[in-house]
Structure formats: C-alpha cells, structure tokens
Write a protein that holds these residues in place. Sequence first.
Motif, PDB file in Angstrom:
ATOM      1  N   TYR A  37       0.855  -1.170   0.000  1.00 41.32           N
ATOM      2  CA  TYR A  37       0.000   0.000   0.000  1.00 41.32           C
ATOM      3  C   TYR A  37       0.900   1.231   0.000  1.00 41.32           C
ATOM      4  N   ARG A  38       0.341   2.367  -0.364  1.00 35.56           N
ATOM      5  CA  ARG A  38       1.113   3.606  -0.285  1.00 35.56           C
ATOM      6  C   ARG A  38       0.199   4.759   0.113  1.00 35.56           C
ATOM      7  N   GLN A  39       0.836   5.743   0.740  1.00 37.37           N
ATOM      8  CA  GLN A  39       0.102   6.938   1.138  1.00 37.37           C
ATOM      9  C   GLN A  39       0.943   8.152   0.795  1.00 37.37           C
ATOM     10  N   ALA A  40       0.420   8.961  -0.103  1.00 35.69           N
ATOM     11  CA  ALA A  40       1.077  10.203  -0.492  1.00 35.69           C
ATOM     12  C   ALA A  40       0.580  11.327   0.410  1.00 35.69           C
ATOM     13  N   PRO A  41       1.347  12.395   0.543  1.00 39.62           N
ATOM     14  CA  PRO A  41       0.931  13.507   1.403  1.00 39.62           C
ATOM     15  C   PRO A  41      -0.451  14.028   1.020  1.00 39.62           C
ATOM     16  N   GLY A  42      -1.326  14.125   1.996  1.00 38.46           N
ATOM     17  CA  GLY A  42      -2.647  14.673   1.766  1.00 38.46           C
ATOM     18  C   GLY A  42      -3.620  13.720   1.104  1.00 38.46           C
ATOM     19  N   LYS A  43      -3.208  12.475   0.911  1.00 42.76           N
ATOM     20  CA  LYS A  43      -4.076  11.501   0.247  1.00 42.76           C
ATOM     21  C   LYS A  43      -4.317  10.291   1.139  1.00 42.76           C
ATOM     22  N   GLN A  44      -5.341   9.554   0.820  1.00 50.26           N
ATOM     23  CA  GLN A  44      -5.638   8.331   1.558  1.00 50.26           C
ATOM     24  C   GLN A  44      -4.682   7.219   1.138  1.00 50.26           C
ATOM     25  N   ARG A  45      -4.481   6.287   2.058  1.00 48.74           N
ATOM     26  CA  ARG A  45      -3.675   5.124   1.727  1.00 48.74           C
ATOM     27  C   ARG A  45      -4.389   4.317   0.642  1.00 48.74           C
ATOM     28  N   GLU A  46      -3.632   3.811  -0.333  1.00 44.59           N
ATOM     29  CA  GLU A  46      -4.230   3.034  -1.409  1.00 44.59           C
ATOM     30  C   GLU A  46      -3.464   1.722  -1.605  1.00 44.59           C
TER      31      GLU A  46
END
Length: 114
Positions: A37-46
Amino acid sequence: QVRAVESGGGLVQPGGSLRLSCAASGIIFRLNAMAWYRQAPGKQRELVAYITSAGTTGYVDSVKGRFTISRDNGKDTVYLQMTSLKPEDTAVYYCSTRPASGSWGQGTQVTVSS
C-alpha cells in the motif's frame, strides 16, 4: 495481526528503479495474501499491488507494467520491484496482509524527483 518491517525506499530520479522489501511476522505467512500500500501527502492510503498465497498478483492501474510484486515464503518476505518511477509514485509505502490487518509498520519513504 501482521507485524511488518519495510525497507528499500529512497530518493530516485524519474525513470529510476527501487526494490522494496517487507519482512512479516505474527502470521502464517505462506497462507496469507500480502499487499503493498502507499500513502502520499494529503491523500488516503491506497492498495498498490497484491499477491495471493497461490502467487496470483494484481495491481492498481497506475503501476501496471512498471511494478512487480513477489514473495519468498521461506523468508516470510514480500518484495515490490518498481521501475520507470514517476514523481506521482512518491509516497510512504507499507506492506500488510490483504485485506489489511489494521496494524501498520513504519513504512518506507519513496521519493521520485529530479
């Protein structure tokens, strides 16, 4: 719940490659589907990629053809080979079971920038 220790992140230029590793414990690894999974700044984990206990894989559309997930049941480790990296791949990358167990490791930061 799975306990995951992710490693292998770093700073890479666009078009570069990285290989992430995740050592898992607390579960019978070979019986579990695993995922990155990944989580970018300001975004939900995907969810980025998953691999079942039988070795079937799946990927989010944005990484298809560029990322490859694999597993080594003898080492209780799951890998993510990332190629042709883009700035939009910048995120903290985590591994867990699929579905996610609800506990997360510290993740590993991937930054794609020139």
